[in-house]
Design a protein around this motif. Structure first.
Motif, PDB file in Angstrom:
ATOM      1  N   THR A 394       8.984   1.486   3.567  1.00  0.00           N
ATOM      2  CA  THR A 394       7.567   1.125   3.584  1.00  0.00           C
ATOM      3  C   THR A 394       7.290  -0.310   3.156  1.00  0.00           C
ATOM      4  O   THR A 394       6.230  -0.853   3.479  1.00  0.00           O
ATOM      5  CB  THR A 394       6.768   2.056   2.656  1.00  0.00           C
ATOM      6  OG1 THR A 394       7.227   1.871   1.297  1.00  0.00           O
ATOM      7  CG2 THR A 394       6.953   3.511   3.060  1.00  0.00           C
ATOM      8  N   ALA A 570      10.605  10.426   7.729  1.00  0.00           N
ATOM      9  CA  ALA A 570       9.887   9.155   7.633  1.00  0.00           C
ATOM     10  C   ALA A 570       9.853   8.440   8.977  1.00  0.00           C
ATOM     11  O   ALA A 570       8.887   7.726   9.290  1.00  0.00           O
ATOM     12  CB  ALA A 570      10.541   8.260   6.580  1.00  0.00           C
ATOM     13  N   VAL A 584      -0.332   4.278   3.968  1.00  0.00           N
ATOM     14  CA  VAL A 584       1.125   4.375   4.120  1.00  0.00           C
ATOM     15  C   VAL A 584       1.753   5.141   2.961  1.00  0.00           C
ATOM     16  O   VAL A 584       2.613   6.013   3.163  1.00  0.00           O
ATOM     17  CB  VAL A 584       1.736   2.956   4.227  1.00  0.00           C
ATOM     18  CG1 VAL A 584       3.262   3.031   4.207  1.00  0.00           C
ATOM     19  CG2 VAL A 584       1.250   2.271   5.489  1.00  0.00           C
ATOM     20  N   HIS A 588       3.810   8.747   3.419  1.00  0.00           N
ATOM     21  CA  HIS A 588       5.231   8.902   3.114  1.00  0.00           C
ATOM     22  C   HIS A 588       5.463   9.899   1.987  1.00  0.00           C
ATOM     23  O   HIS A 588       6.462  10.637   2.008  1.00  0.00           O
ATOM     24  CB  HIS A 588       5.850   7.544   2.790  1.00  0.00           C
ATOM     25  CG  HIS A 588       6.224   6.773   4.018  1.00  0.00           C
ATOM     26  ND1 HIS A 588       7.481   6.804   4.566  1.00  0.00           N
ATOM     27  CD2 HIS A 588       5.482   5.979   4.833  1.00  0.00           C
ATOM     28  CE1 HIS A 588       7.503   6.054   5.657  1.00  0.00           C
ATOM     29  NE2 HIS A 588       6.299   5.536   5.844  1.00  0.00           N
TER      30      HIS A 588
END
Length: 729
Positions: A394, A570, A584, A588
């Motif tokens: 990320t 993911a 985000v 996740h």
């Protein structure tokens, strides 16, 4: 060096009995060899060199990224093939009854082909490197790279098949075919390193050379074979399905359809930083191996035993004490361990028999251990390496991820604690006698053994890099050991490095295999098409889209170690959630939780099955029991979807409000699941209490008031019926 030696963190005596001894020792896997003598010393030397290489590169001598990751994978392959057999091993060093004493013609033929083909390929790579080192030749003669590829592939396949059919089952020797697989691994490394510059430009394109393709194909076969030896067939089958998908795309319907790829483009693309050398291996070669070695240092200094003894001294006498110890000790060890099933085997061998002793049914004992061990994967600051992969994927700072993980982890473990306590109250269980438990007053004087964990947390939040913080924590574990009977000298430090390499091999294979899946997703674009599918579902109902994402995350994670499960989820699911407008970090965390909890989700619940084996209970019933006990983990992601404050996002007043209401909701949920509130609950009252729990976890003031009102009414009802016993202790 044998892995079965046991010692203890605290010296036992008549006044201070010790329960935990060797709880974090790594048991031999069914396929694992136990090499002794000169061969054992050679193998230990390889493992120590592998660990030292990583520590030196990470801290002192940085390397080019592709070269470092390739050496990381190749070293793992070599150690893996020498340390793990293609077949399950027999106990002892002698041959088992199934050992073929005289080689038949088929085995001789396979080994002969493997020897000649692999030897030729290795010789060609050696010629190339000797020319570069001695004559400064930029490229070898054309026949070198023009002829090595097919022999390398044939030799790899022949040695692999020979291992499947004919390898011996004795733990004390290495099968000849496995030596050849190690040589094939070196040949793959040698070729890719030699052409790594041009390969960066031509991999995955029409310019890819035949040698590139054959080396990549041999590398994929080697990775899948080692993964099979270490984790079984499940992950290998999943990876194989993804590989097949790359070629059959033109004939598939709907969002699965794609144009298809030829072998040269596919395999060369897979062996780049978009696939095998991508994010999973990036994390495996840095954070994961560093913290596995850190765990090995803790294991060698017997700090793990101290953790468990400390937990028994603090909670062992409470009702259902061993279950409460399992919740905290297994969670702590699981955080470092990195695999749910592996942690069940190590700590469950102690906690499960003690839980059964105080009255927990075998099924419940196994389920509690599995649930707690799986929870360790979501427990900061290490989170079973999941936090590091999330940071890599990320781009969110590691410290931010750790802070966000605190409240969800607390809610999960508090929920499991409530459940085991209410079950103990419902069944009128007692704890262990104080005389049989370690004395808290003695153990508290050794609280400095927590220093490595404290130093790790402090350095992380003081701004140190994760690698520097992990290295300092590892060093501190050795220093702290000098205050205990288990002082780490040079021999013990080398032993810890040896153990660290052995413990990391599974993660190397798993991350490399997960990289293949990630590469297929990137090459075919199926992740983007899945995002489009989620958007179309969300047009009907966003809640339905989240439920669908949950199911896919669990399905992708079933049978896979946590690291691989999250890496795949993911890549497939998280981008779709982000496309729905979900932040985000939230997206996740959502898929991470469900990937982790696939270890206790029927029908493929690896952690629950491991616990059932130790407890002697029915595996499927145990998995359903573990699912029930871990129910909070299936609700919490929907909670932080609707209330981002649970991930420390927002104002502090809102965070505190949501946290307190969620805590109360977890208690009501636990009471509903167990069927005991301030007295036994019938099915109707359990349903009402479940509705109140769900209202409390929503996070709104109105829903909180409704939940509290229902909870208070049920409390008054039960108080009116009987005098309650004391609740949660």
């Amino acid at each position: 060096m044998s892995q079965s030696q046991h010692s203890q963190a605290v010296r036992p005596d008549d006044d201070n009995p010790v329960i935990a001894q060797g709880v974090d020792d790594e048991p031999l896997m069914p396929t694992q060899r136990d090499l002794n003598g000169r061969l054992g010393l050679f193998f230990a030397g390889l493992c120590i060199a592998y660990t030292l290489f990583h520590i030196m590169v990470m801290n002192l001598f940085p390397m080019e990224t592709w070269a470092y990751r390739l050496i990381h994978i190749t070293g793992g392959l070599i150690i893996g093939f020498l340390g793990y057999s293609a077949l399950g091993q027999a106990d002892g060093d002698g041959p088992s009854q199934t050992r073929i004493t005289e080689r038949n013609a088929a085995e001789k033929a396979l080994l002969g082909v493997a020897l000649v083909a692999t030897g030729y390929a290795f010789a060609m790579i050696a010629i190339a490197w000797l020319g570069r080192w001695t004559a400064m030749a930029a490229n070898p003669p054309s026949f070198v790279f023009g002829s090595f590829g097919i022999p390398l592939l044939i030799g790899t396949i022949a040695a692999t098949v020979a291992g499947w059919r004919f390898s011996g089952r004795e733990r004390g020797r290495v099968y000849e075919g496995d030596w050849l697989l190690a040589i094939a691994s070196i040949a793959v490394l040698g070729y890719i390193l030699f052409v790594v510059g041009p390969l960066r430009l031509r991999a995955g394109t029409a310019m890819a050379q035949p040698g590139d393709m054959y080396a990549a194909m041999a590398g994929v076969i080697l990775i899948l074979e080692l993964t099979r030896r270490l984790t079984g067939l499940v992950l290998v089958v999943i990876v194989s399905i993804f590989i097949l998908y790359s070629f059959v795309g033109p004939w598939l319907p709907g969002f699965l359809n794609h144009r298809g790829y030829d072998p040269a483009r596919f395999f060369t693309y897979i062996f780049t930083d978009q696939g095998i050398l991508g994010a999973p291996i990036a994390v495996s070669s840095t954070y994961i191996i560093l913290f596995i070695v850190f765990a090995a240092f803790l294991q060698t200094s017997k700090v793990g035993d101290y953790f468990v003894n400390f937990a028994f001294a603090a909670a062992g006498q409470a009702r259902g004490g061993p279950a409460k110890v399992a919740v905290f000790a297994s969670g702590l060890m699981g955080m470092i361990n990195g695999t749910s099933a592996g942690n069940v085997v190590s700590t469950g061998s102690l906690t499960i028999p003690l839980m059964k002793r105080v009255g927990y049914p075998a099924r419940s004992a196994a389920a509690i251990e599995a649930t707690a061990s799986s929870g360790g994967q979501i427990l900061p600051p290490i989170m079973g390496a999941g936090a590091f992969i999330m940071a890599e994927v990320t781009g969110i700072p590691y410290t931010e991820i750790v802070v966000a993980a605190i409240i969800p982890a607390v809610l999960y473990f508090i929920s499991v604690y409530f459940m085991v306590d209410l079950q103990a109250l419902k069944l009128n269980m007692k704890g262990l006698p104080r005389a049989e438990l370690p004395k808290f007053a003695v153990l508290i004087r050794q609280v400095y053994l927590f220093l490595p964990i404290i130093i790790l947390i402090y350095t992380l939040f003081a701004g140190y890099s994760v690698i520097r913080a992990g290295t300092l924590a590892m060093i501190s574990a050795a220093v702290v050991s000098w205050l205990t009977p288990h002082r780490m000298g040079v021999r013990q430090v080398l032993h810890a490095m040896d153990m660290g390499a052995r413990m990391s091999i599974q993660m190397v294979a798993v991350c490399a295999a997960a990289g293949i899946i990630v590469g297929v997703i990137a090459l075919t674009g199926v992740g983007a098409r899945f995002s489009t599918l989620l958007l179309s579902i969300a047009d009907q109902s966003q809640l339905l889209a989240l439920f669908f994402a949950m199911c896919i995350s669990i399905l992708l994670g079933m049978g896979m170690p946590t690291t691989a499960a999250y890496a795949v989820a993911a890549a497939v699911v998280a981008p779709g959630l982000v496309s729905l407008g979900i932040p985000v970090l939230v997206a996740h965390f959502f898929v991470f939780y469900y990937a982790v909890m696939s270890a206790i989700t029927p029908p493929v619940a690896l952690a629950a099955y491991a616990g059932a084996g130790l407890a002697g209970s029915d595996p499927m019933k145990t998995s359903f029991e573990a699912f029930r006990l871990g129910l909070a983990a299936f609700i919490v992601p929907f909670m932080f979807f609707s209330s981002h404050e649970l991930l420390m996002q927002g104002e502090w007043l809102d965070i505190v409000h949501v946290f307190i209401s969620a805590m109360l909701g977890m208690f009501l949920l636990s009471a509903s699941v167990i069927g005991y509130y301030f007295g036994p609950l019938n099915i109707v009252l359990r349903a009402i209490l479940l509705a109140a729990a769900l209202a409390m976890v929503d996070g709104g003031w109105m829903t909180d008031a409704i939940g509290l009102g229902v909870a208070a009414a049920l409390y008054a009802l039960q108080r009116g019926r009987r005098n309650p016993r004391t609740t949660v202790a």
